[in-house]
Write a protein that holds these residues in place. Structure first.
Motif, PDB file in Angstrom:
ATOM      1  N   VAL A 145       0.833  -1.198   0.000  1.00 52.75           N
ATOM      2  CA  VAL A 145       0.000   0.000   0.000  1.00 52.75           C
ATOM      3  C   VAL A 145       0.868   1.249   0.000  1.00 52.75           C
ATOM      4  CG1 VAL A 145      -1.574   1.365   1.441  1.00 52.75           C
ATOM      5  CG2 VAL A 145      -2.029  -1.067   1.027  1.00 52.75           C
ATOM      6  N   HIS A 146       1.868   1.270   0.852  1.00 52.56           N
ATOM      7  CA  HIS A 146       2.738   2.441   0.918  1.00 52.56           C
ATOM      8  C   HIS A 146       3.500   2.650  -0.387  1.00 52.56           C
ATOM      9  CE1 HIS A 146       1.884   3.286   5.033  1.00 52.56           C
ATOM     10  NE2 HIS A 146       2.358   2.144   5.481  1.00 52.56           N
ATOM     11  N   GLU A 147       3.948   1.570  -1.005  1.00 51.84           N
ATOM     12  CA  GLU A 147       4.785   1.691  -2.195  1.00 51.84           C
ATOM     13  C   GLU A 147       3.983   1.996  -3.460  1.00 51.84           C
ATOM     14  OE1 GLU A 147       6.957  -1.963  -2.160  1.00 51.84           O
ATOM     15  OE2 GLU A 147       7.794  -1.548  -0.165  1.00 51.84           O
ATOM     16  N   THR A 148       2.796   1.427  -3.573  1.00 50.86           N
ATOM     17  CA  THR A 148       1.995   1.659  -4.782  1.00 50.86           C
ATOM     18  C   THR A 148       1.102   2.885  -4.653  1.00 50.86           C
ATOM     19  OG1 THR A 148       0.189   0.222  -4.026  1.00 50.86           O
ATOM     20  CG2 THR A 148       1.975  -0.807  -5.302  1.00 50.86           C
ATOM     21  N   ALA A 181      -3.285   0.566  15.716  1.00 53.02           N
ATOM     22  CA  ALA A 181      -2.068   0.931  14.987  1.00 53.02           C
ATOM     23  C   ALA A 181      -2.257   2.248  14.252  1.00 53.02           C
ATOM     24  CB  ALA A 181      -1.704  -0.166  13.995  1.00 53.02           C
ATOM     25  N   SER A 182      -1.189   3.046  14.242  1.00 50.75           N
ATOM     26  CA  SER A 182      -1.211   4.341  13.556  1.00 50.75           C
ATOM     27  C   SER A 182      -0.526   4.214  12.207  1.00 50.75           C
ATOM     28  CB  SER A 182      -0.500   5.398  14.405  1.00 50.75           C
ATOM     29  OG  SER A 182      -0.413   6.628  13.725  1.00 50.75           O
ATOM     30  N   HIS A 183      -1.168   4.742  11.174  1.00 52.27           N
ATOM     31  CA  HIS A 183      -0.613   4.675   9.820  1.00 52.27           C
ATOM     32  C   HIS A 183      -0.423   6.100   9.318  1.00 52.27           C
ATOM     33  CE1 HIS A 183      -1.373   0.392   9.864  1.00 52.27           C
ATOM     34  NE2 HIS A 183      -2.633   0.619  10.180  1.00 52.27           N
ATOM     35  N   SER A 184       0.828   6.502   9.248  1.00 48.78           N
ATOM     36  CA  SER A 184       1.145   7.906   8.962  1.00 48.78           C
ATOM     37  C   SER A 184       0.726   8.357   7.571  1.00 48.78           C
ATOM     38  CB  SER A 184       2.650   8.143   9.156  1.00 48.78           C
ATOM     39  OG  SER A 184       3.403   7.296   8.302  1.00 48.78           O
ATOM     40  N   SER A 185       0.691   7.449   6.606  1.00 46.68           N
ATOM     41  CA  SER A 185       0.388   7.857   5.228  1.00 46.68           C
ATOM     42  C   SER A 185      -1.082   8.210   5.031  1.00 46.68           C
ATOM     43  CB  SER A 185       0.773   6.743   4.248  1.00 46.68           C
ATOM     44  OG  SER A 185      -0.129   5.654   4.356  1.00 46.68           O
ATOM     45  N   GLY A 186      -1.931   7.721   5.911  1.00 48.14           N
ATOM     46  CA  GLY A 186      -3.362   7.953   5.747  1.00 48.14           C
ATOM     47  C   GLY A 186      -4.020   7.059   4.715  1.00 48.14           C
ATOM     48  N   LEU A 187      -3.283   6.116   4.134  1.00 48.83           N
ATOM     49  CA  LEU A 187      -3.838   5.244   3.109  1.00 48.83           C
ATOM     50  C   LEU A 187      -4.365   3.930   3.678  1.00 48.83           C
ATOM     51  CD1 LEU A 187      -1.207   5.670   0.238  1.00 48.83           C
ATOM     52  CD2 LEU A 187      -3.464   6.738   0.431  1.00 48.83           C
ATOM     53  N   LEU A 188      -3.919   3.554   4.862  1.00 44.31           N
ATOM     54  CA  LEU A 188      -4.346   2.300   5.477  1.00 44.31           C
ATOM     55  C   LEU A 188      -5.445   2.569   6.498  1.00 44.31           C
ATOM     56  CD1 LEU A 188      -1.015   0.366   5.955  1.00 44.31           C
ATOM     57  CD2 LEU A 188      -3.062  -0.564   4.899  1.00 44.31           C
ATOM     58  N   HIS A 189      -6.504   1.773   6.410  1.00 42.34           N
ATOM     59  CA  HIS A 189      -7.625   1.893   7.327  1.00 42.34           C
ATOM     60  C   HIS A 189      -7.862   0.519   7.937  1.00 42.34           C
ATOM     61  CE1 HIS A 189      -8.629   5.850   5.528  1.00 42.34           C
ATOM     62  NE2 HIS A 189      -8.179   5.265   4.421  1.00 42.34           N
ATOM     63  N   ALA A 190      -7.724   0.416   9.243  1.00 40.07           N
ATOM     64  CA  ALA A 190      -7.820  -0.867   9.920  1.00 40.07           C
ATOM     65  C   ALA A 190      -9.241  -1.419   9.872  1.00 40.07           C
ATOM     66  CB  ALA A 190      -7.351  -0.731  11.361  1.00 40.07           C
TER      67      ALA A 190
END
Length: 463
Positions: A145-148, A181-190
């Motif tokens: 997710v982070h890379e794409t 969990a915290s996801h700094s990019s804002g692209l991941l939603h648990a």
């Protein structure tokens, strides 16, 4: 300056010929992109007056529309989707479980990255991953997710059937940690998931639903997809899978139920009254299912609906076409319903309604001030849309993936003319081919039907 360069500016005023706002294509509108969001949306004249410091970026013969939302995917299964062609239902036992168990962390990462790339190429800016069976799968998907740069609602599987109390409590602790969990990019939603209701105890079903409800996230589960699963549930618990969820107190607005193809009138009523959402997966039904979900009936009754690929084929335009076609063939033709959703129904399910089903209506799914700039630039200057009389219908029945010029997620150009600008997709594909061959050769995959070539040789055409 070309379009990708223009988008690199911290603030951009885009002036497309048409803008899809709440399922309606409007002329003379514009958007301001800032900090990954739609900072302003309205008429081009008003926006230019409000933002005189911005030089408009004209997009003639282009449509700006929300990105597609895939409400049901399996990112770590991309190596095996072509192995499922023509196979009977419940292929997870014979294909997906053996394959995922034979992928190491690199293989999982490559598989998830490949699936994300395909999704972006098909116009999907968000995917809901229903969970992976591999211990390393979540990390691999997070990295992909982070890379794409795709947005992902990522479920942690919480199956506890057959486990002791200590193991169940550990699953709950892991679930709570995943949600926190915290996801700094804002692209991941648990998100949390259970593969099918029979894979979890009543206590776990209730606990997972409550955790998701309290956290305001989705609870993903495969539901009433196959006859075999329904029969197992009836034998083991005396109830159908959807009824099991209801008894456990796990049927609520946090639920995102994948498939729901085989539902009784009472079960449809339970879905409606609970506020649950359904992911309608028409291609999965045609490839490996027992039935097609009564999506138009559900929609007409007010059940929240989105469209999902189930990892079959990540092409948003073909998915909408399949959604309408499946309803026409299974429900519309027999009763003379020639409209079968009138186009806008499937367009909505693929975008705004899909975002709502995924629990992201406050994040994405529409072109509206304050929402994430997850959108597509569509080339309208093609023979298929010339002349254009009803763009809503045309996007469902005539448009195709090659018209997608740009895919933006959080205001960044993730793909331009089908390919990423900031990483080597072809190198990924080369490595994925190599890794997939190793994994498939090692996994005890069982296919029922021969390949197309083998079937042709066994049954050559006459004449």
């Amino acid at each position: 300056m070309n379009f990708p360069d223009a988008l690199a500016a911290p603030e951009v005023l885009l002036c497309p010929e048409l803008t899809l706002i709440d399922d309606a294509p409007l002329a003379g509108h514009a958007v301001v992109l800032r900090d990954g969001h739609f900072a302003d949306v309205g008429s081009a004249t008003e926006l230019q007056a409000r933002h005189p410091h911005l030089v408009p970026v004209p997009l003639p013969r282009r449509l700006l529309m929300p990105g597609f939302i895939d409400t049901h995917h399996h990112l770590t299964q991309s190596f095996g989707k072509a192995l499922a062609f023509g196979e009977p239902s419940e292929i997870f036992r014979r294909i997906w479980v053996p394959l995922e168990q034979h992928l190491d962390e690199e293989g999982l990462h490559l598989s998830a990255s490949l699936a994300a790339l395909e999704a972006l190429r098909g116009g999907f800016t968000t995917v809901c991953d229903a969970g992976t069976r591999s211990a390393h799968g979540l990390r691999a998907i997070e990295a992909a997710v982070h890379e794409t740069g795709i947005r992902c609602v990522l479920a942690r599987i919480c199956n506890d059937a057959g486990l002791d109390d200590d193991a169940s409590r550990q699953i709950e602790r892991d679930a709570e940690q995943h949600l926190a969990a915290s996801h700094s990019s804002g692209l991941l939603h648990a998100s949390l998931g259970i593969s099918i209701p029979e894979a979890a105890s009543d206590r776990m079903l209730e606990r997972v639903a409550r955790l998701c409800r309290d956290a305001g996230v989705t609870f993903q589960v495969h539901l009433n997809e196959h006859l075999a699963s329904i029969e197992r549930s009836l034998i083991a618990r005396g109830m159908r899978p959807l009824e099991v969820l209801h008894r456990a107190g796990a049927l609520g607005p946090e639920l995102l139920a994948a498939h729901a193809t085989m539902v009784t009138p009472r079960e449809i009523g339970l879905l409606r009254d609970s506020g649950a959402a359904v992911s309608y997966n028409p291609v999965a039904s045609s490839w490996k299912g027992n039935a097609v979900a009564p999506a138009l009936l559900m929609h007409g009754l007010g059940i929240r609906m989105g469209l999902g690929t189930d990892g079959t084929r990540s092409d948003g335009f073909r998915l909408m076409d399949a959604a309408e076609t499946a309803q026409r063939l299974t429900h519309g033709m027999d009763i003379g319903d020639f409209s079968t959703g009138a186009g806008w129904t499937w367009l909505s399910m693929a975008t705004a309604a899909g975002a709502d089903a995924a629990g992201l209506s406050r994040v994405t799914g529409r072109i509206a001030t304050g929402l994430a700039a997850d959108c597509l630039v569509i080339d309208l200057d093609v023979p298929e849309l010339t002349p254009s009389w009803d763009l809503g219908w045309e996007l469902v029945r005539l448009a195709h993936r090659s018209q997608i010029e740009a895919v933006l997620v959080q205001g960044r150009v993730r793909l331009w003319q089908g390919w990423p600008l900031d990483w080597d997709a072809r190198a990924l594909m080369a490595r994925a081919r190599e890794k997939a061959q190793q994994a498939v050769a090692a996994a005890p995959i069982q296919r029922i039907h021969p390949t197309s070539d083998a079937a042709r040789l066994a049954h050559p055409p006459r004449g």
